[in-house]
Design a protein around this motif. Structure first.
Motif, PDB file in Angstrom:
ATOM      1  N   THR A  11       0.686  -1.149  -0.030  1.00  0.00           N
ATOM      2  CA  THR A  11      -0.095   0.024  -0.077  1.00  0.00           C
ATOM      3  C   THR A  11       0.807   1.257   0.052  1.00  0.00           C
ATOM      4  O   THR A  11       0.375   2.402  -0.236  1.00  0.00           O
ATOM      5  CB  THR A  11      -0.753  -0.028   0.909  1.00  0.00           C
ATOM      6  N   THR A  12       1.979   1.197   0.407  1.00  0.00           N
ATOM      7  CA  THR A  12       2.877   2.295   0.428  1.00  0.00           C
ATOM      8  C   THR A  12       3.985   2.152  -0.629  1.00  0.00           C
ATOM      9  O   THR A  12       5.091   2.135  -0.350  1.00  0.00           O
ATOM     10  CB  THR A  12       3.630   2.447   1.867  1.00  0.00           C
ATOM     11  N   THR A  14       4.483   4.585  -2.464  1.00  0.00           N
ATOM     12  CA  THR A  14       5.197   5.693  -2.714  1.00  0.00           C
ATOM     13  C   THR A  14       6.199   5.724  -1.592  1.00  0.00           C
ATOM     14  O   THR A  14       6.052   5.587  -0.568  1.00  0.00           O
ATOM     15  CB  THR A  14       4.109   6.944  -2.159  1.00  0.00           C
ATOM     16  N   ILE A  16       9.204   6.499   0.915  1.00  0.00           N
ATOM     17  CA  ILE A  16       9.155   7.628   2.137  1.00  0.00           C
ATOM     18  C   ILE A  16      10.046   8.631   1.776  1.00  0.00           C
ATOM     19  O   ILE A  16      11.108   8.417   1.207  1.00  0.00           O
ATOM     20  CB  ILE A  16       9.830   6.930   3.444  1.00  0.00           C
TER      21      ILE A  16
ATOM     22  N   PRO B 146       7.868   9.741   7.426  1.00  0.00           N
ATOM     23  CA  PRO B 146       7.730   9.304   6.100  1.00  0.00           C
ATOM     24  C   PRO B 146       6.452  10.195   5.350  1.00  0.00           C
ATOM     25  O   PRO B 146       5.679  10.554   6.138  1.00  0.00           O
ATOM     26  CB  PRO B 146       7.422   8.045   6.291  1.00  0.00           C
ATOM     27  N   ASN B 147       6.794  10.557   4.045  1.00  0.00           N
ATOM     28  CA  ASN B 147       5.545  11.197   3.523  1.00  0.00           C
ATOM     29  C   ASN B 147       5.447  12.650   3.763  1.00  0.00           C
ATOM     30  O   ASN B 147       4.261  13.063   3.344  1.00  0.00           O
ATOM     31  CB  ASN B 147       4.349  10.050   3.574  1.00  0.00           C
TER      32      ASN B 147
END
Lengths: 480, 353
Positions: A11-12, A14, A16, B146-147
């Motif tokens: 799901t991640t 993308t 970090i 993160p993000n």
């Protein structure tokens, strides 16, 4: 079969967005080893094939989207959110870790290992690259970071969350950290015939060792030693003495396998890392149709890397901290200035980035403060000259008053009421040119509160003498 | 979409100035910084953090508001605990659950699941220094989220944050102080709507700047002064004593000069509460007690170069001394200062306990 962690990591996709490689804890699981190795050669080829590109038809000048895409592609590499193809100096470490991981993932043996190396020497990169070489459904990875998991309870909570086992835990209600962890590992393997290895990745390992009783580490290592279920614990730390931080009972359960990582040893290795990061390849970076732009971009980047200015900066970093991220930070700063009018990484841009990132802003701050505040700083310098350390407002004001009295004519503009001067003193404090020292007590009247200065006598002299706005009398006073 | 968090107790009252209309419209010498910030926005999630800093009133907050929007802004005020940072309830924002976590681990987990990267702006980031949980500094942990791209807005250079995040390199975006000319352009925009003669207003702005440039570089204060004094400057014109013509500027200056003097002092005046006054009188006595005890009465005011040995006692301030000594002096000076003496006696007994 699908394991819970796998769904978490997918799901991640993308990656970090932190600047640190170490903190990037998810894996680019859609990148298979073959495409990764294909990516290895791409940037180089793009930079070498400068001559062949001239046969292309004339393309549009780069527009806003193109430049943004290029900047994003480069920043992704600088931030370490995409795995680099080449890892000079780390291949040994990767090979070693791969052997250990294979024993755990393929042969279902438990193990523990510690990666030690200075910051940004590629510890996390080693872990990520190693784990990326194994099929994602053959193991479950749990990522912990000492900076986020400040206590063992939080860490266990997050382990349960990452394994998506909150509901099972609710029923079991384990009372301690170790009970909970053991329950988790047992339940994980209860349903299937073969045991799924669990890989625990502990970033900032030394911070976990500071937790009281080290119960998390104890339980993890204990499981690794005694349990039938394969568990692979990978720690990463910058502290050379990480093992010494462990309690005796924890230490005895640790395998004492240590893999060291080293930062790039010379400027050439260093430049390889930089070159891989800042050259564009049309195919990999989604810039198809802009080959001319990429070629020109790479040509300029090459000439930047060949310049003596870049080499001197690189030499400085290699001799100093040897932290490749320092250089990456300079390029990130330069990326922020890219625009359709200025779409390339140029030497001038690099120089500007160096100035804005490396230069101390104290001079700018000094030039921005009012003449009264500057004069007060010179007054503080007078205190330092006479070894009055620490000083308070009254003492400095006294010096200032003497000075204004002596230069009544020229310095009339600086004569203010005491309140006004005190405000200037307070603003020096707000800018942290001076800081109050502890121990003088809060009950002390504020005019008598003792301070120390954060600049040296020489600093103040330099600042005052090089400030154009500074009145001549103040400069003279500074030299006296 | 942008994450909205309030760090700690956002004090609406003290922040009214920051909530005003951003001072930056169009050109104001901040184009470079704005384009850099826009690029940070574009690379959100890929850049760990950006560090926006510069002297007070140089448009830092206004610029980040313009680029990232008000919703991204967090104002750090007052001393606070790590866990409180993420607890403040703020209705109406669907993203709130993300930051309702009481610990960093949950926050990091939630951030990892974000579909689009976010930018969070920490205004007044100096206050985040020194915050720690279990010896882990908040700032260094925030840098790793993160993000999420953290944008710190501060008046101090990153060097002063080094203790909190010693191992990180920052992308510095410096807001330099406005030059004389830039200040004038900004002040020009503040021209009152009912003033039709811009040249007249500008003459006043020039006058203010030339008078105050030495003492006051803070744009906020200059704007305040201009708004405050312009009606006074205009007064003679309204009363028909002078005209707005350039010939009369000398007259007008003479009329307003008095107010300038007043305003400089007033600008800096700090209201002192009555408790501080009593403190002041007590400190006077304590100074005396100390000086008296050490028999350093000879405080000859010499004009010779002062050395640390000769530093006058009044300048250094009170030092520890036996409180009985001060009490004795009080009795000596004034015999029926019953309230103060009572207070001091209770202090003595309190101390003895």
């Amino acid at each position: 079969m699908t394991s819970p962690t796998r769904t978490t990591t997918t799901t991640t996709t993308t990656p970090i967005g932190t600047k640190r490689k170490r903190s990037a804890t998810t894996l680019d699981d859609d990148v298979s080893p073959t495409t990764a190795s294909a990516a290895k050669t791409k940037p180089k080829r793009a930079s070498r094939s400068n001559g062949n590109q001239s046969s292309h038809s004339k393309q549009d000048p780069p527009n806003n989207e193109t430049v943004s895409a290029a900047a994003a592609a480069i920043q992704r590499r600088l931030a370490g959110s995409s795995l680099p193809a080449e890892t000079p100096g780390l291949d040994d470490a990767i090979e070693k870790l791969k052997d250990l991981a294979a024993a755990s993932i393929v042969n279902a043996e438990s193990n523990s290992v510690l990666l030690i190396g200075p910051r940004s020497s590629g510890k996390t990169m080693v872990i990520r690259k190693t784990l990326a070489q194994f099929p994602q459904d053959k193991f479950i990875a749990v990522h912990l970071d000492g900076l986020f998991h400040t206590s063992d309870q939080l860490a266990v909570k997050d382990i349960v969350r990452q394994l998506q086992m909150e509901s099972q835990i609710e029923c079991a209600r384990p009372s301690s950290v170790s009970e909970c962890l053991k329950f988790v590992i047992d339940t994980l393997n209860s349903g299937s015939k073969e045991n799924i290895p669990v890989v625990f990745v502990l970033e900032e390992f030394d911070l976990f060792a500071l937790h009281p009783k080290q119960s998390l580490l104890y339980t993890l290592f204990d499981i690794a030693q005694t349990c039938v279920n394969p568990v692979f614990v990978i720690g990463a730390s910058q502290r050379q003495d990480s093992i010494e931080l462990l309690e005796k009972r924890v230490k005895s359960r640790f395998s004492h396998r240590v893999i060291f990582t080293y930062p790039p040893q010379d400027v050439d290795d260093f430049t390889v890392l930089v070159r891989n990061a800042i050259t564009l390849s049309p195919k990999e970076d989604g810039l198809l149709g802009h080959e001319d732009y990429c070629t020109e971009f790479n040509r300029r980047a090459e000439s930047l890397l060949a310049s003596s200015f870049y080499k001197s900066i690189a030499q400085e970093i290699v001799m100093g901290t040897c932290d490749v991220r320092e250089m990456f930070g300079l390029f990130t700063s330069q990326l922020l200035s890219l625009s359709p009018e200025q779409p390339y990484l140029t030497l001038d841009g690099f120089k500007f980035a160096c100035v804005s990132q490396l230069q101390s802003p104290v001079r700018d701050m000094f030039n921005a403060i009012s003449p009264l505040e500057q004069a007060l700083l010179v007054g503080i310098k007078q205190c330092l000259d006479r070894h009055i350390v620490p000083f308070n407002f009254e003492i400095v004001n006294d010096f200032l008053k003497d000075f204004l009295k002596a230069n009544e004519r020229s310095m009339a503009a600086l004569r203010f009421k005491k309140d006004v001067v005190f405000k200037a003193f307070e603003s020096l404090q707000a800018m942290e040119f001076i800081t109050p020292i502890d121990g003088s007590g809060n009950r002390c009247p504020k005019m008598h509160k003792m301070f120390k200065v954060n600049l040296s006598i020489g600093d103040i002299c330099d600042l005052v003498m090089e400030c154009e706005d500074c009145p001549e009398a103040v400069q003279k006073w500074c030299q006296s | 979409m942008i994450l909205k968090v309030h760090v700690g107790f956002m004090n609406q009252l003290s922040d009214t100035s920051k909530n005003e209309q951003p001072a930056i419209h169009g050109a104001s010498g901040r184009e470079r910084q704005l384009s850099q910030l826009r690029n940070v926005q574009r690379l959100a999630g890929l850049i760990a953090s950006a560090f926006v800093f510069g002297p007070a009133a140089t448009g830092k907050t206004a610029a980040v508001q313009l680029v990232f929007g008000r919703r991204a802004l967090l104002t750090a005020t007052g001393p606070l605990l790590c866990r409180l940072c993420f607890r403040r309830q703020d209705g109406g924002n669907p993203l709130w659950p993300l930051v309702a976590h009481s610990d960093l681990a949950s926050l990091a987990f939630a951030c990892r699941l974000l579909s689009t990267p976010k930018v969070v702006v920490f205004d007044g980031a100096e206050k985040l220094r020194g915050l720690a949980e279990n010896r882990v500094r908040l700032v260094s942990a925030l840098l790793r989220l993160p993000n999420v791209t953290c944008v710190f807005v501060a008046a101090l250079p990153w060097r002063q944050f080094q203790a909190d995040a010693e191992e990180s390199n920052q992308i510095n975006i410096y807001f330099n102080a406005y030059s004389y000319a830039e200040t004038r352009v900004i002040l020009e925009r503040d021209c009152p709507a009912d003033e039709d003669d811009l040249a007249f207003y500008l003459r006043f702005v020039d006058l203010t700047q030339s008078v105050l440039h030495r003492a006051c570089r803070d744009l906020n204060e200059l704007r305040h002064i201009v708004a405050l004094l312009f009606p006074k400057y205009k007064d003679p014109v309204i009363h028909g004593k002078c005209t707005k013509d350039i010939k009369d500027s000398k007259l007008l200056y003479d009329a307003v000069q008095f107010y300038f003097k007043e305003v400089i002092d007033k600008l800096y005046i700090r209201k002192v509460s009555s408790s501080e006054w009593t403190q002041a009188s007590t400190s006077g006595c304590s100074l005396f007690a100390r000086a008296n005890e050490k028999r350093t009465r000879k405080t000859g005011i010499s004009t010779a170069k002062k050395t640390s040995a000769k530093l006058r006692q009044q300048l250094v301030g009170p030092k520890p001394f036996p409180i009985e000594r001060m009490l004795a002096i009080f009795y000596r000076i004034k015999e029926d200062t019953s309230s103060t003496v009572d207070e001091l006696e209770s202090l003595v007994t309190f101390k003895c306990k």
